[in-house]
Enzyme design. Sequence first.
Site, PDB file in Angstrom:
ATOM      1  CG  ASP A  78      -1.739   1.229   1.364  1.00 31.04           C
ATOM      2  OD1 ASP A  78      -2.530   1.548   0.458  1.00 31.04           O
ATOM      3  OD2 ASP A  78      -1.594   1.920   2.403  1.00 31.04           O
ATOM      4  CD  GLU A 150      -3.377  -2.006  -1.160  1.00 29.39           C
ATOM      5  OE1 GLU A 150      -3.776  -0.834  -1.319  1.00 29.39           O
ATOM      6  OE2 GLU A 150      -3.615  -2.674  -0.125  1.00 29.39           O
TER       7      GLU A 150
END
Length: 263
Positions: A78, A150
Amino acid sequence: MAIRDPLGPHPPHDPLTAAAAGTRRPPGGAEAEGAIADVEVILGHKFREPRLLREALTHRSAAGSGRRSNERLEFLGDRVLGLTVAVWLVEQYPREEEGALGPRLAHLVSQPVLARIAEELGLFALLSVPPGETRAGVRRRASVLADTMEALLGAMFLDGGLEPVQRFVRARFAATMIAEADPPKDPKTALQEWGQARALGLPVYEIASREGPSHEPHFVISVSLGGEMTQGEGGNRRAAEQAAAQALLARLQAGLKARMKGR
């Protein structure tokens, strides 16, 4: 076409597949090496440490017995994605200020965009989850797909640094960036402004359902405006509201175009 997981222990019915390459691999070592290569082709990166790839494709529900879930890599990915996209946007739009770059960044790293790219790449077929979770549709949830995307970026960063992540992101996210000539607004804001401009009032959001454990909830939110209603889903309330708003705005805009053409 389900095959055994080539990236680690071989539990029955493990969903990691060679389907993304459209080929059936021979059993044993050749199957393992071939499937690893398939995933690496999708990502455009050859892993020096395949264990990172295995970890990135392991859902929480499949963790255990020495197998770690992809949550730590998701956390890292992320942040790596945010940095990578921020640098790219600064290069791509040298005259835009922070107020315009911020919405672009938020859009490109949003759950709907990540989930769509993960779906296009076939990552749902590669994610390791138990049979029961598969039947429950966990693999197709937008929140799970986005988290997996992610996690893979985090794995690539640990394995090869920023360069492979940048290469992948700029290749796979370019169409989304180009499609937004102007800085995008988040769907809830766009829907609210659309309704106010036509004297329709404010959108009304309601929780249609909330399922799953506290650490992995699944929300379904309904939103209504102008006599129309749609639903959206996500791993938290905000994500589900944004998905619902996006769907309703698209429906309202399509309806307006159809009425204009009929005149």
